[in-house]
Design a protein around this motif. Structure first.
Motif, PDB file in Angstrom:
ATOM      1  N   MET A  23      22.100  14.635  59.731  1.00  8.56           N
ATOM      2  CA  MET A  23      23.477  14.023  59.503  1.00  8.56           C
ATOM      3  C   MET A  23      23.953  14.120  57.892  1.00  8.56           C
ATOM      4  SD  MET A  23      24.396  13.501  62.555  1.00  8.56           S
ATOM      5  CE  MET A  23      26.031  12.710  61.970  1.00  8.56           C
ATOM      6  N   GLN A  24      22.814  13.899  56.909  1.00  8.33           N
ATOM      7  CA  GLN A  24      23.095  13.789  55.499  1.00  8.33           C
ATOM      8  C   GLN A  24      23.455  15.204  55.204  1.00  8.33           C
ATOM      9  OE1 GLN A  24      19.759  11.044  54.306  1.00  8.33           O
ATOM     10  NE2 GLN A  24      20.699  11.709  52.680  1.00  8.33           N
ATOM     11  N   ALA A  25      23.097  16.302  56.076  1.00  6.55           N
ATOM     12  CA  ALA A  25      23.138  17.650  55.466  1.00  6.55           C
ATOM     13  C   ALA A  25      24.753  17.958  55.914  1.00  6.55           C
ATOM     14  CB  ALA A  25      22.414  18.535  56.261  1.00  6.55           C
ATOM     15  N   ILE A  26      25.399  17.430  56.796  1.00  6.43           N
ATOM     16  CA  ILE A  26      26.712  17.423  57.378  1.00  6.43           C
ATOM     17  C   ILE A  26      27.609  16.843  56.125  1.00  6.43           C
ATOM     18  CG2 ILE A  26      28.464  16.667  58.777  1.00  6.43           C
ATOM     19  CD1 ILE A  26      26.380  16.604  61.204  1.00  6.43           C
ATOM     20  N   HIS A  27      27.252  15.559  55.731  1.00  6.01           N
ATOM     21  CA  HIS A  27      27.953  14.834  54.699  1.00  6.01           C
ATOM     22  C   HIS A  27      27.148  13.804  54.181  1.00  6.01           C
ATOM     23  CE1 HIS A  27      31.074  12.663  52.497  1.00  6.01           C
ATOM     24  NE2 HIS A  27      32.017  13.836  52.702  1.00  6.01           N
ATOM     25  N   PRO A  28      27.069  13.792  52.646  1.00  8.33           N
ATOM     26  CA  PRO A  28      26.144  12.715  51.871  1.00  8.33           C
ATOM     27  C   PRO A  28      26.357  11.483  52.286  1.00  8.33           C
ATOM     28  CG  PRO A  28      27.146  14.562  50.367  1.00  8.33           C
ATOM     29  CD  PRO A  28      27.735  14.775  51.755  1.00  8.33           C
ATOM     30  N   ALA A  52      40.266  13.017  61.953  1.00 10.75           N
ATOM     31  CA  ALA A  52      41.459  12.672  61.179  1.00 10.75           C
ATOM     32  C   ALA A  52      41.863  13.914  60.397  1.00 10.75           C
ATOM     33  CB  ALA A  52      41.095  11.767  59.898  1.00 10.75           C
ATOM     34  N   SER A  53      42.636  13.671  59.328  1.00 10.93           N
ATOM     35  CA  SER A  53      43.220  14.990  58.766  1.00 10.93           C
ATOM     36  C   SER A  53      42.269  15.723  58.029  1.00 10.93           C
ATOM     37  CB  SER A  53      44.423  14.501  57.732  1.00 10.93           C
ATOM     38  OG  SER A  53      43.845  13.841  56.530  1.00 10.93           O
ATOM     39  N   LEU A  54      42.576  17.137  57.719  1.00  9.53           N
ATOM     40  CA  LEU A  54      41.673  18.200  56.754  1.00  9.53           C
ATOM     41  C   LEU A  54      41.674  17.442  55.247  1.00  9.53           C
ATOM     42  CD1 LEU A  54      43.155  21.460  57.828  1.00  9.53           C
ATOM     43  CD2 LEU A  54      41.216  20.386  58.798  1.00  9.53           C
ATOM     44  N   GLY A  55      40.413  17.558  54.674  1.00 11.80           N
ATOM     45  CA  GLY A  55      39.947  17.064  53.471  1.00 11.80           C
ATOM     46  C   GLY A  55      39.622  15.790  53.404  1.00 11.80           C
ATOM     47  N   GLY A  56      39.444  14.851  54.762  1.00  4.64           N
ATOM     48  CA  GLY A  56      38.919  13.842  54.531  1.00  4.64           C
ATOM     49  C   GLY A  56      37.426  13.646  55.040  1.00  4.64           C
ATOM     50  N   THR A  57      36.674  12.686  54.721  1.00 11.28           N
ATOM     51  CA  THR A  57      35.316  12.767  55.125  1.00 11.28           C
ATOM     52  C   THR A  57      35.102  12.687  56.783  1.00 11.28           C
ATOM     53  OG1 THR A  57      34.799  11.112  53.492  1.00 11.28           O
ATOM     54  CG2 THR A  57      33.236  11.490  55.132  1.00 11.28           C
ATOM     55  N   TYR A  58      36.281  12.072  57.627  1.00  6.73           N
ATOM     56  CA  TYR A  58      36.183  12.057  59.041  1.00  6.73           C
ATOM     57  C   TYR A  58      36.088  13.565  59.602  1.00  6.73           C
ATOM     58  CZ  TYR A  58      36.856   7.067  60.111  1.00  6.73           C
ATOM     59  OH  TYR A  58      36.656   5.750  60.280  1.00  6.73           O
ATOM     60  N   GLN A  59      36.853  14.494  58.799  1.00  8.35           N
ATOM     61  CA  GLN A  59      36.949  15.649  59.486  1.00  8.35           C
ATOM     62  C   GLN A  59      35.778  16.555  59.374  1.00  8.35           C
ATOM     63  OE1 GLN A  59      37.828  18.653  56.854  1.00  8.35           O
ATOM     64  NE2 GLN A  59      37.124  20.050  58.285  1.00  8.35           N
ATOM     65  N   VAL A  60      35.014  16.474  58.085  1.00  4.57           N
ATOM     66  CA  VAL A  60      33.728  17.061  57.757  1.00  4.57           C
ATOM     67  C   VAL A  60      32.873  16.358  58.752  1.00  4.57           C
ATOM     68  CG1 VAL A  60      32.171  17.465  55.778  1.00  4.57           C
ATOM     69  CG2 VAL A  60      34.482  17.557  55.484  1.00  4.57           C
ATOM     70  N   TYR A  61      32.582  14.875  58.811  1.00  4.50           N
ATOM     71  CA  TYR A  61      31.605  14.554  59.722  1.00  4.50           C
ATOM     72  C   TYR A  61      31.765  14.881  61.101  1.00  4.50           C
ATOM     73  CZ  TYR A  61      28.519  10.180  60.782  1.00  4.50           C
ATOM     74  OH  TYR A  61      27.391   9.534  61.148  1.00  4.50           O
ATOM     75  N   GLY A  62      33.007  14.787  61.613  1.00  6.02           N
ATOM     76  CA  GLY A  62      33.153  14.949  62.966  1.00  6.02           C
ATOM     77  C   GLY A  62      32.871  16.384  63.184  1.00  6.02           C
ATOM     78  N   ASP A  63      33.223  17.188  62.373  1.00  5.46           N
ATOM     79  CA  ASP A  63      33.089  18.748  62.791  1.00  5.46           C
ATOM     80  C   ASP A  63      31.437  19.108  62.747  1.00  5.46           C
ATOM     81  OD1 ASP A  63      35.700  19.096  62.871  1.00  5.46           O
ATOM     82  OD2 ASP A  63      35.883  20.423  60.943  1.00  5.46           O
ATOM     83  N   GLY A  64      30.842  18.216  62.093  1.00  7.73           N
ATOM     84  CA  GLY A  64      29.373  18.605  61.984  1.00  7.73           C
ATOM     85  C   GLY A  64      28.707  17.947  63.298  1.00  7.73           C
TER      86      GLY A  64
END
Length: 360
Positions: free
Chosen positions: A283-288, A40-52
């Motif tokens: 996975m939690q280390a990527i995003h809580p 998804a877009s930068l700043g959203g959880t999808y971007q953080v979760y997906g990049d990890g």
């Protein structure tokens, strides 16, 4: 004798290693060389979760994985259905619309080339404003400029519907990525940012670190209205989610699932499931929000058929995938109605002959 033993043993070990390597190579012979994951877009959880996640796939499965920024779930369903991306992240509300052919972009096209993989987390809806905006609740958004995320995302699709269901009129909607909409608030280009994502939302965190903000969710009455009108679940945003919050916020949420194209090799999907679900701490280390990435939440999906590789993983964990969520090729054989008609024909003919004989 001892010298013979010690010369043979390394040979046996080497042969075993070669055999294991050969078996592994055979299992991976049909694996893709690279995969794309729609986020998804930068700043959203999808971007953080997906990049990890793509980093873990590349590092631990040996398949080059690339994160692909997108408009969110609606876009990701389309990308995976058409094969432009092998993997994607979706919320089940948008997924249901496109699965059933009710999408606005491609009305009538049932996106059935998509398969569910693993549960991710819940996406609640809430709002952030500047502390001096005078906006305290959803009712105050009438006549205001409100960012709702990028076009094609869950938030942009459902916030306008929520406003209508709650009788909040004349909201001036703004569409952009999470980071951009967060930046609009202190610049006074927006009055509020209504979003939805796994908690905590990084764009909200960044905003409150640098400015005085106010966050709020739904009233109990608003929550009840949305629960009745939409396929969402009740959700409470914990008070400690953000430093700005001093009490829990009522909300509603969709579940998120990872998806894959139906033609992905079963062994690849199985190893991906193992990578994600056997190591929850990674996975939690990527995003809580990944605290909810657990196999037992498979029952939250009542929309998409699961991929055979995912079914294999769940069954090995002692979990049952409902028959309705199995892909067609894995369902128990059922009697064909046409066969039943054929088998019934001789009996029907005999009955007709008996009737004719009696009439004579």
């Amino acid at each position: 004798m001892p010298s013979v033993r010690y010369t043979i043993l390394p040979s046996l070990l080497a042969a075993g290693t070669l055999l294991a390597g050969s078996v592994l190579a055979d299992e991976r012979s049909d694996w893709p060389e690279r995969v794309h994951l729609g986020t998804a877009s930068l700043g959203g959880t999808y971007q953080v979760y997906g990049d990890g996640l793509v980093t873990r796939i590349s590092d631990e499965l040996g398949v080059l994985a690339l994160s692909q920024a997108s408009g969110g779930p609606f876009h990701n369903m389309t990308l995976v259905h058409t094969g432009e991306a092998e993997l994607g992240l979706v919320t089940l509300g948008p997924a249901r619309e496109l699965w059933d052919g009710e999408g606005v972009v491609a009305p009538g096209e049932e996106m059935r080339n998509v398969r569910a993989l693993f549960p991710m987390y819940q996406t609640p809806f809430h709002v952030v404003t500047m502390a001096d905006s005078g906006i305290e609740s959803l009712e105050d958004l009438s006549g205001r400029r409100v960012g709702v995320g990028p076009m094609g995302g869950t938030c942009a699709a459902y916030w306008p519907q929520f406003f209508e269901a709650l009788g909040i009129e004349d909201v001036n909607l703004q569409y952009a990525g999470a980071n951009h909409l967060a930046d609009y608030l202190p610049s006074r280009l927006s009055d509020a940012f209504a979003f939805c994502a796994g908690l905590p939302i990084r764009a909200f965190q960044r905003l409150e670190r640098n400015h005085d903000v106010h966050m709020f969710g739904l009233t109990e009455a608003q929550q009840a209205t949305l629960l009745e009108a939409f396929p969402v679940e009740p959700f409470e945003i914990p008070a400690d989610t953000y430093a700005t919050m001093d009490a829990p916020h009522a909300s509603v949420a969709f579940w998120n699932f990872a998806i894959g194209h139906k033609d992905l090799p079963e062994s690849f999907v199985y190893e991906l499931m193992t990578l994600v679900l056997d190591d929850p701490e990674a996975m939690q280390a990527i995003h809580p929000a990944a605290v909810e990435t657990r196999a037992e939440h498979l029952d939250k999906n009542d929309v998409l058929w699961f991929h055979p590789g995912a079914v294999r993983y769940y069954e090995e964990q002692g979990l049952e995938v409902p028959t309705a969520m199995l892909p067609p090729e894995m369902r128990p054989e059922e009697a064909d109605p046409e066969d039943a008609e054929v088998e019934a024909a001789p009996e029907d003919e005999a009955t007709e002959q008996d009737a004719a004989s009696n009439s004579q």
